[in-house]
Scaffold this motif. Structure first.
Motif, PDB file in Angstrom:
ATOM      1  N   ASP A  29       0.761  -1.095   0.009  1.00  0.00           N
ATOM      2  CA  ASP A  29      -0.156  -0.078  -0.077  1.00  0.00           C
ATOM      3  C   ASP A  29       0.932   1.252  -0.181  1.00  0.00           C
ATOM      4  OD1 ASP A  29      -3.122   0.883   0.882  1.00  0.00           O
ATOM      5  OD2 ASP A  29      -1.450   2.473   1.648  1.00  0.00           O
ATOM      6  N   SER A  75      -6.814   1.435  -6.280  1.00  0.00           N
ATOM      7  CA  SER A  75      -6.365   2.582  -5.485  1.00  0.00           C
ATOM      8  C   SER A  75      -4.684   2.705  -5.187  1.00  0.00           C
ATOM      9  CB  SER A  75      -6.865   2.797  -4.136  1.00  0.00           C
ATOM     10  OG  SER A  75      -6.398   3.984  -3.314  1.00  0.00           O
ATOM     11  N   ASP A  76      -4.188   2.709  -4.255  1.00  0.00           N
ATOM     12  CA  ASP A  76      -2.710   2.592  -4.148  1.00  0.00           C
ATOM     13  C   ASP A  76      -2.169   1.217  -3.492  1.00  0.00           C
ATOM     14  OD1 ASP A  76      -3.500   3.107  -1.494  1.00  0.00           O
ATOM     15  OD2 ASP A  76      -1.956   4.356  -0.681  1.00  0.00           O
ATOM     16  N   GLU A  77      -3.132   0.420  -3.695  1.00  0.00           N
ATOM     17  CA  GLU A  77      -2.625  -0.870  -3.335  1.00  0.00           C
ATOM     18  C   GLU A  77      -2.605  -2.090  -4.212  1.00  0.00           C
ATOM     19  OE1 GLU A  77      -6.132  -1.733  -0.405  1.00  0.00           O
ATOM     20  OE2 GLU A  77      -6.190  -3.420  -1.647  1.00  0.00           O
TER      21      GLU A  77
HETATM   22 MG    MG Z   1      -4.638   2.343   0.122  1.00  0.00          MG
END
Ligand code: MG
Ligand code: DGT
Ligand code: MG
Ligand code: MG
Ligand code: MG
Length: 268
Positions: A29, A75-77
């Motif tokens: 993440d 998303s950011d993962e």
């Molecule tokens: Mg995240």
């Protein structure tokens, strides 16, 4: 060679071998991507350059490291699933996790320009990692379903939130108040009745995230060959290669798993 008197310190290393038979999931993440996305002017609610770069970095992880059968990101993962029978790095959690995290981070920087062009990377990003073991196919599928359900919930919220702000003229505080306590059906209704947006028609990439798997694909290339009589001629060659392919589809239901039966190994 004789051991030095310092050698005993090796015994302080802890055993972090992952339990046999379990799927090993490494989830990364982005660290503080709330700030990272603002400083790099990510488009709201979704920035396809950022999502593309995340997937490109994840593909590099799958291509460079061994035994990852499926990866899922949003998303950011990104989550990476090692096959349950892997013996890579003797199943040592710290080795697996740090290799995934560093291969991903360096790829994210390496491929930045391919996605963001002249838009500069302002500082080195980093990603945290964790290892989770899942003993059964049901548990693993529920894990991936959990991440995809999270993607859907956040995307519906963010889509409605930014539509209220960008098209509805609300301030972010007003949009937050408007959405407080609402259910999924209410958000669908706001989008449809006030903005004529059918959430079902939104981009699958944003609604479903990205699933990467290995698939056999036929590759056809034309080769220039010289015949014995020195005349140039063309020959088409088709060969089957395993490639990482990207999918933005539902992975909660059975269909995806029935279509790709090689991803899961049978429960014993
Ligand atoms: Mg995240
Ligand atoms: P953390 O993970 O605890 O270090 O903190 P954050 O800030 O990374 O929080 P997290 O991971 O829960 O949330 C991801 C953040 O990244 C969230 O603020 C939204 C942002 N983000 C991710 N993808 C996009 C995108 O495509 N567009 C925009 N505008 N923001 C994005
Ligand atoms: Mg977090
Ligand atoms: Mg984060
Ligand atoms: Mg070494």
């Amino acid at each position: 060679m004789a051991k030095s008197k310092f050698e005993y310190v090796r015994n302080f290393e802890l055993d972090d071998t992952c339990l046999r038979n379990c799927y090993i999931v490494v989830r990364l993440d982005g660290r503080n991507f709330h700030k990272f996305s603002e400083q790099h002017n990510f488009r709201k609610p979704n920035d396809n350059r950022a999502l593309g770069l995340m997937s490109r970095s994840a593909r590099s992880v799958m291509e460079e490291l061994e035994d990852i059968t499926i990866a899922y990101g949003q998303s950011d993962e990104f989550s990476f699933v090692f096959k349950r029978s892997t013996t890579w790095f003797k199943r040592r959690a710290s080795k697996l996790m740090t290799h995934v995290a560093s291969q991903f981070s360096s790829s994210f920087v390496y491929y930045w320009k391919e996605y963001f062009g002249e838009h500069p990377l302002l500082y080195p990003p980093s990603f945290d990692g964790r290892v989770v073991l899942y003993p059964s196919n049901r548990n693993l599928r529920d894990y991936l379903s959990w991440r995809q359900a999270d993607c859907h919930i956040n995307n519906l919220y963010n889509t409605t939130f930014w539509t209220l702000v960008q098209k509805g003229g609300l301030t972010t505080t007003q949009a937050e108040e408007r959405l407080s306590g609402t259910q999924a059906a209410d958000k669908n209704e706001i989008l449809f009745s006030e903005f004529n947006i059918n959430y079902n028609n939104e981009s699958p990439l944003h609604k479903k995230g990205t699933t990467l798997i290995w698939e056999k694909v036929n590759e056809t290339t034309t080769k220039q060959i010289k015949r014995p009589d020195e005349v140039q001629t063309e020959m088409t060659v088709t060969r089957t290669r395993k490639k990482v392919t990207s999918h933005s589809c539902d992975i909660i239901g059975d269909q995806f798993w029935e279509e790709h039966p090689d991803i899961l190994e049978s429960d014993q």
